[in-house]
Every structure is written in C-alpha cells, then in structure tokens.
Design an enzyme around this catalytic site. Structure first.
Site, short mmCIF file in Angstrom:
data_model
loop_
_atom_site.label_atom_id
_atom_site.label_comp_id
_atom_site.label_asym_id
_atom_site.label_seq_id
_atom_site.Cartn_x
_atom_site.Cartn_y
_atom_site.Cartn_z
CG ASP A 140 -1.78 7.56 0.80
OD1 ASP A 140 -0.77 8.17 0.40
OD2 ASP A 140 -2.86 7.56 0.20
CG ASP A 196 -2.11 2.53 6.50
OD1 ASP A 196 -2.41 2.17 5.33
OD2 ASP A 196 -2.33 3.67 6.93
CG ASP A 231 -1.69 1.18 1.49
OD1 ASP A 231 -2.16 1.78 0.52
OD2 ASP A 231 -1.85 1.54 2.68
MG LIG Z 1 -2.80 3.12 3.53
#
Ligand SMILES: [Mg+2]
Length: 178
Positions: A5, A136, A3
């Site tokens: 961000d 995240d 991923d």
């Molecule tokens: Mg993310």
C-alpha cells in the site's frame, strides 16, 4: 523488499475516489494536501467511522489501482538476477478479513503467480531479513533492529521525516544504483 500500500497499490487514490463518491457532501483531503502517514487523522473525528467503512469494505483492497510505474518497475526487477525481490506488506489489523485475501488476489491479477510466491504478509517487518525495504511509512517499528535499509517511497504525507533515502518509480534505479 517492496511494501504494497502506498508503494505499488494506490490506497490513497482509491480511498479518495470512494470518499468523494459516497460522501460528496463532506470535505475531502486532496492528495497534494495529505500530511502525516495516517489518512484518517486528517479527517474530523465525527467522520472516522465513515473513513474506516471505506477501507474495510469488501473489494477495497482488491480494487486498488497500481501506483504509476510500479508494475513496470517490478517487471524490470524480474530481470535483475543479482537480487531477490519480495513484496512485504502488513495486514490491516485487527480487521484483516478482506485485506489479506484481497492482497493475494491483487498480486495475482497485476503481477501473476510468480509474485504470489514472493508475497510476505507480516505484522512485523523488522523480523524479515533483507537488504532494502522500500516503504511509504516513515517509522517502521518491530521486535528487532531490522537488517534492511529503509528507503522511503516519496509522498506528500511522509516528507516530515528524517534522513532516509527516498525514491519513486521514476528514479528507483538511480537511487538504488541498480
Ligand atoms: Mg505502505
């Protein structure tokens, strides 16, 4: 798959920097105090427009600093021939105007042209096949049951979750057993 961000690009750090710069009079939530995935939810409703203004403004995504150790880790991945590594990122919707193009510029700037070819921008990560997704966000929902194992990139704001494996760029090789 990796991923973007909160895993390789530091959304939280840049947001906080700009928030303090443009709104020094308003309370700020420091990184260790972040709880829950959506940053905006930790700010009072009356400030939500200001919060959005920061992350929707031109230049925000392009200027996210890399998360410590991320670029080095992805460089190492280039040398691991047993796996194919891709970046898998969801665009900010419905306000995609700056975010999508700037994500490409970011990858070009920090990782180079080879990684642009490995950048997958999708609103539904479950549709992308892979062995592992490092992300995240703790709840990744979509149209199908994903083929990948979700490994959580650890932050103070996602420790409320489940039994998924967790890693950071300090221990990723041990956790992934690479
Ligand atoms: Mg993310």
């Amino acid at each position: 798959m990796i991923d973007m961000d909160g895993v390789i690009a530091d959304f939280e750090k840049e947001f906080l920097r700009r928030w303090k710069k443009f709104h020094p009079d308003k309370p700020a939530v420091e990184y260790p105090d972040r709880r829950g995935f959506w940053l905006i939810n930790q700010y009072p409703e009356e400030f939500h427009e200001y919060v959005k203004e920061i992350y929707l403004s031109p230049g925000f995504y392009e200027n996210l600093p890399p998360i410590e150790g991320a670029i080095e880790a992805l460089r190492e991945m280039e040398n691991i021939s047993e796996y194919n590594f891709f970046i898998c990122t969801a665009p900010m919707l419905p306000k995609f105007e700056n975010c999508v193009l700037e994500k490409y510029y970011w990858v070009k700037r920090y990782l180079g042209d080879e990684w642009i070819k490995r950048l997958i921008v999708t609103g539904d990560k479950t549709l992308v096949a892979g062995d592992i997704l490092i992300d995240d966000k703790t709840k990744i929902k979509g149209k199908i049951t994903p083929s990948w194992e979700h490994v959580v990139y650890d932050h103070p704001y996602n420790r409320d979750s489940d039994s998924a494996r967790r890693l950071t760029w300090k221990n990723w090789r041990e956790v992934l057993m690479i």
